[in-house]
Design an enzyme around this catalytic site. Structure first.
Site, PDB file in Angstrom:
ATOM      1  N   THR A   1      -5.783  -2.920  27.134  1.00  0.00           N
ATOM      2  CA  THR A   1      -5.954  -3.094  25.680  1.00  0.00           C
ATOM      3  C   THR A   1      -5.123  -2.065  24.905  1.00  0.00           C
ATOM      4  OG1 THR A   1      -7.934  -1.705  25.554  1.00  0.00           O
ATOM      5  CG2 THR A   1      -8.281  -4.053  25.943  1.00  0.00           C
ATOM      6  N   ASN A   2      -4.940  -0.888  25.474  1.00  0.00           N
ATOM      7  CA  ASN A   2      -4.075   0.092  24.800  1.00  0.00           C
ATOM      8  C   ASN A   2      -2.620  -0.353  24.837  1.00  0.00           C
ATOM      9  OD1 ASN A   2      -5.472   2.642  23.750  1.00  0.00           O
ATOM     10  ND2 ASN A   2      -6.507   2.270  25.708  1.00  0.00           N
TER      11      ASN A   2
ATOM     12  N   LEU B   1      -1.214  12.404  38.631  1.00  0.00           N
ATOM     13  CA  LEU B   1       0.192  12.645  38.948  1.00  0.00           C
ATOM     14  C   LEU B   1       0.362  14.125  39.249  1.00  0.00           C
ATOM     15  CD1 LEU B   1       1.671  10.508  36.043  1.00  0.00           C
ATOM     16  CD2 LEU B   1       1.663   9.915  38.491  1.00  0.00           C
TER      17      LEU B   1
ATOM     18  N   ASN C   1      -0.513  10.712  27.355  1.00  0.00           N
ATOM     19  CA  ASN C   1      -1.709  10.062  27.896  1.00  0.00           C
ATOM     20  C   ASN C   1      -2.730   9.886  26.783  1.00  0.00           C
ATOM     21  OD1 ASN C   1      -3.651   9.210  29.955  1.00  0.00           O
ATOM     22  ND2 ASN C   1      -4.632  11.208  29.679  1.00  0.00           N
TER      23      ASN C   1
ATOM     24  N   HIS D   1      -6.770   9.780  26.202  1.00  0.00           N
ATOM     25  CA  HIS D   1      -8.029  10.119  26.874  1.00  0.00           C
ATOM     26  C   HIS D   1      -9.182   9.811  25.911  1.00  0.00           C
ATOM     27  CE1 HIS D   1     -10.721  12.053  29.663  1.00  0.00           C
ATOM     28  NE2 HIS D   1     -11.282  12.630  28.614  1.00  0.00           N
TER      29      HIS D   1
ATOM     30  N   GLU E   1       0.876  19.516  34.541  1.00  0.00           N
ATOM     31  CA  GLU E   1       0.273  19.499  35.875  1.00  0.00           C
ATOM     32  C   GLU E   1      -1.248  19.695  35.853  1.00  0.00           C
ATOM     33  OE1 GLU E   1       2.460  21.569  34.691  1.00  0.00           O
ATOM     34  OE2 GLU E   1       1.458  23.516  34.720  1.00  0.00           O
TER      35      GLU E   1
ATOM     36  N   ALA F   1     -10.388   4.509  17.554  1.00  0.00           N
ATOM     37  CA  ALA F   1      -9.589   5.719  17.782  1.00  0.00           C
ATOM     38  C   ALA F   1      -8.377   5.438  18.683  1.00  0.00           C
ATOM     39  CB  ALA F   1     -10.473   6.824  18.381  1.00  0.00           C
ATOM     40  N   GLU F   2      -8.603   5.025  19.924  1.00  0.00           N
ATOM     41  CA  GLU F   2      -7.475   4.895  20.863  1.00  0.00           C
ATOM     42  C   GLU F   2      -6.389   3.949  20.374  1.00  0.00           C
ATOM     43  OE1 GLU F   2      -8.479   4.424  25.084  1.00  0.00           O
ATOM     44  OE2 GLU F   2     -10.538   4.890  24.585  1.00  0.00           O
TER      45      GLU F   2
HETATM   46  C1  GAR Z   1      -9.146   3.604  28.015  1.00  0.00           C
HETATM   47  O1  GAR Z   1     -10.396   3.800  27.418  1.00  0.00           O
HETATM   48  C2  GAR Z   1      -8.478   4.936  28.285  1.00  0.00           C
HETATM   49  O2  GAR Z   1      -8.723   5.888  27.314  1.00  0.00           O
HETATM   50  C3  GAR Z   1      -9.109   5.305  29.595  1.00  0.00           C
HETATM   51  O3  GAR Z   1      -9.144   4.101  30.331  1.00  0.00           O
HETATM   52  C4  GAR Z   1      -9.297   3.001  29.422  1.00  0.00           C
HETATM   53  C5  GAR Z   1      -8.234   1.976  29.724  1.00  0.00           C
HETATM   54  O4  GAR Z   1      -8.411   0.797  28.977  1.00  0.00           O
HETATM   55  N1  GAR Z   1      -8.362   6.346  30.237  1.00  0.00           N
HETATM   56  C6  GAR Z   1      -8.922   7.394  30.852  1.00  0.00           C
HETATM   57  O5  GAR Z   1     -10.114   7.528  30.987  1.00  0.00           O
HETATM   58  C7  GAR Z   1      -7.925   8.422  31.377  1.00  0.00           C
HETATM   59  N2  GAR Z   1      -8.604   9.641  31.748  1.00  0.00           N
HETATM   60  P1  GAR Z   1      -7.245  -0.257  28.784  1.00  0.00           P
HETATM   61  O6  GAR Z   1      -6.681  -0.603  30.164  1.00  0.00           O
HETATM   62  O7  GAR Z   1      -7.920  -1.449  28.165  1.00  0.00           O
HETATM   63  O8  GAR Z   1      -6.204   0.353  27.881  1.00  0.00           O
END
Ligand code: GAR
Length: 206
Positions: A15-16, A96, A110, A112, A150, A182-183
């Site tokens: 979705t992101n 990574l 990234n 989060h 890292e 948010a994301e």
């Molecule tokens: C998202 O909520 C992202 O923030 C999280 O995985 C989901 C992926 O959703 N990532 C983490 O937790 C990284 N530490 P998506 O595949 O629908 O974008």
């Protein structure tokens, strides 16, 4: 101007990734182009989203590799074959190592699903992050986009957005709430900010 070639690394629903595709289609990512979607999971729906939008895809499955080093070498080979200059981790759930990230200094970002430095680092991903926030009882959470170094979730913060925790929230409802409010907003914006900085230099600016 040559646009910055961007790879989006995914493991799941994407979705992101979709939010970045939509933002680019609206003309908001003039300094970058989505040149590759790379998944570590062959069946990830994110790959379908990429294909539906004519974005090249690749799969490098960790379980087909004898070691983390081989996994990373195969990914680097794909990234180089596509001329990638910038990498977006959008729900990419593999760690990574320094060997990989030092090749792309301030070129990997990234998203989060919490306000770093809360509920982040090794073991905090997906629903576990939201469960930890609810267990702690925080009233505000959110999302963070940061550079990748890292240290897991330890790189410089680019953008953050907060979200209020509602009554009777579950990890699932909170995840949906944080993604939508948010994301999906800050990740596409950060993509353009970093692509612009790569092309034009100067400071990161919104
Ligand atoms: C998202 O909520 C992202 O923030 C999280 O995985 C989901 C992926 O959703 N990532 C983490 O937790 C990284 N530490 P998506 O595949 O629908 O974008």
């Amino acid at each position: 101007m040559n646009k910055v070639k961007i790879a989006v690394l995914v493991s799941g629903g994407g979705t992101n990734l979709q939010a970045i595709i939509d933002y680019a289609k609206e003309g908001h990512i003039p300094h970058g182009e989505l040149a590759l979607v790379l998944s570590d999971k062959p069946g990830a729906y994110a790959l379908t989203r990429a294909a539906m939008n004519d974005i090249p895809t690749a799969v490098v499955s960790k379980k087909d590799c004898a070691s983390q080093a081989e996994f990373e070498e195969k990914m680097i080979a794909e990234l180089e074959a596509h001329g990638i200059e910038m990498i977006v981790l959008a729900g990419f759930l593999c760690i990574l190592t320094e060997n990989f990230v030092k090749r792309y200094p301030e070129r990997i970002i990234n998203v989060h699903p919490s306000l770093i430095p809360a509920f982040c680092g090794k073991g905090y991903y997906g629903l576990k992050v939201h469960k930890a926030a609810l267990d702690y009882g925080v009233k505000v959470t959110g999302a963070t986009v940061h550079f990748v170094n890292e240290v897991p979730d330890g790189g410089k913060i680019i953008l953050q957005k907060s979200v209020m925790i509602r009554k009777d929230e579950t990890p699932e409802s909170l995840q949906a709430h944080v993604m939508k409010n948010a994301e999906w907003i800050i990740l596409p914006r950060a993509v353009e900010m970093v692509a612009k900085k790569i092309r034009k230099g100067g400071e990161l600016e919104e």
